[in-house]
Design a protein around this motif. Structure first.
Motif, PDB file in Angstrom:
ATOM      1  N   TYR A  20       0.854  -1.185   0.000  1.00 24.89           N
ATOM      2  CA  TYR A  20       0.000   0.000   0.000  1.00 24.89           C
ATOM      3  C   TYR A  20       0.888   1.232   0.000  1.00 24.89           C
ATOM      4  O   TYR A  20       2.073   1.161   0.296  1.00 24.89           O
ATOM      5  N   THR A  22       0.828   5.502   1.098  1.00 24.68           N
ATOM      6  CA  THR A  22       0.140   6.518   1.881  1.00 24.68           C
ATOM      7  C   THR A  22       0.992   7.774   1.880  1.00 24.68           C
ATOM      8  O   THR A  22       2.117   7.758   1.413  1.00 24.68           O
ATOM      9  N   ARG A  23       0.443   8.828   2.401  1.00 19.46           N
ATOM     10  CA  ARG A  23       1.189  10.082   2.543  1.00 19.46           C
ATOM     11  C   ARG A  23       1.191  10.439   4.023  1.00 19.46           C
ATOM     12  O   ARG A  23       0.140  10.673   4.599  1.00 19.46           O
ATOM     13  N   GLU A  73       5.000  10.732   0.125  1.00 17.32           N
ATOM     14  CA  GLU A  73       4.513   9.384  -0.160  1.00 17.32           C
ATOM     15  C   GLU A  73       5.410   8.331   0.478  1.00 17.32           C
ATOM     16  O   GLU A  73       6.634   8.448   0.463  1.00 17.32           O
ATOM     17  N   ARG A  87      -8.677   0.513   7.543  1.00 22.91           N
ATOM     18  CA  ARG A  87      -9.488   1.339   6.627  1.00 22.91           C
ATOM     19  C   ARG A  87     -10.913   1.481   7.156  1.00 22.91           C
ATOM     20  O   ARG A  87     -11.493   2.569   7.120  1.00 22.91           O
ATOM     21  N   ASN A  96      -9.335  10.376   7.376  1.00 23.10           N
ATOM     22  CA  ASN A  96      -8.567   9.810   6.269  1.00 23.10           C
ATOM     23  C   ASN A  96      -7.668   8.716   6.813  1.00 23.10           C
ATOM     24  O   ASN A  96      -7.243   8.772   7.972  1.00 23.10           O
ATOM     25  N   LEU A  97      -7.343   7.764   5.968  1.00 21.59           N
ATOM     26  CA  LEU A  97      -6.436   6.692   6.377  1.00 21.59           C
ATOM     27  C   LEU A  97      -5.089   7.275   6.806  1.00 21.59           C
ATOM     28  O   LEU A  97      -4.500   6.818   7.787  1.00 21.59           O
ATOM     29  N   ASN A  98      -4.614   8.309   6.111  1.00 16.60           N
ATOM     30  CA  ASN A  98      -3.335   8.946   6.470  1.00 16.60           C
ATOM     31  C   ASN A  98      -3.360   9.434   7.913  1.00 16.60           C
ATOM     32  O   ASN A  98      -2.373   9.298   8.637  1.00 16.60           O
TER      33      ASN A  98
END
Length: 124
Positions: A20, A22-23, A73, A87, A96-98
């Motif tokens: 995966y 992510t940021r 990222e 999630r 948000n997932l971040n």
């Protein structure tokens, strides 16, 4: 990982792990790199431990106004089930997932993180 098949060790891919991206904050990534190096592990294993612990707590306190401005990222892997649960947890908390990933860093227990050699384990 290695599996014993017909009396021979065969290298195989761990199907339970999922890639995966992510940021997250660059400063947090640098901090995770230092922790990983000091504890002979990888950033992905540290994050996965934090994910498992925040899911176990089933609570998050996050101020959306305090989001870092230096997000970059990051690509890594995680157990697919843990990532799916994370999630869902993010959606339930309207984040948000971040945001959840960054909050989970506080929940990392370095004493219970997989070591760097985990991917080379032998399963019978």
């Amino acid at each position: 990982m290695w599996k014993m098949i017909n009396g021979k060790l065969v290298q195989s891919i761990d199907e339970t792990r999922k890639e995966y991206k992510t940021r997250i904050s660059k400063a947090m990534i640098e901090n995770l790199k230092a922790i990983a190096k000091a504890n002979n592990t990888h950033i992905g294993y540290l994050l996965e431990n934090g994910f498992e612990n925040i899911l176990r707590e089933n609570y998050i306190q996050f101020d959306k106004k305090s989001r870092p401005k230096d997000r970059v990222e990051l690509r890594t892997t995680c157990n697919e089930t843990v990532l799916t649960d994370l999630r869902t947890f993010a959606k339930e908390n309207k984040l948000n997932l971040n945001d959840v990933i960054e909050a989970s860093i506080e929940y990392i227990d370095v004493m219970n993180v997989k070591n760097a050699g985990w991917r080379y384990r032998k399963e019978m």
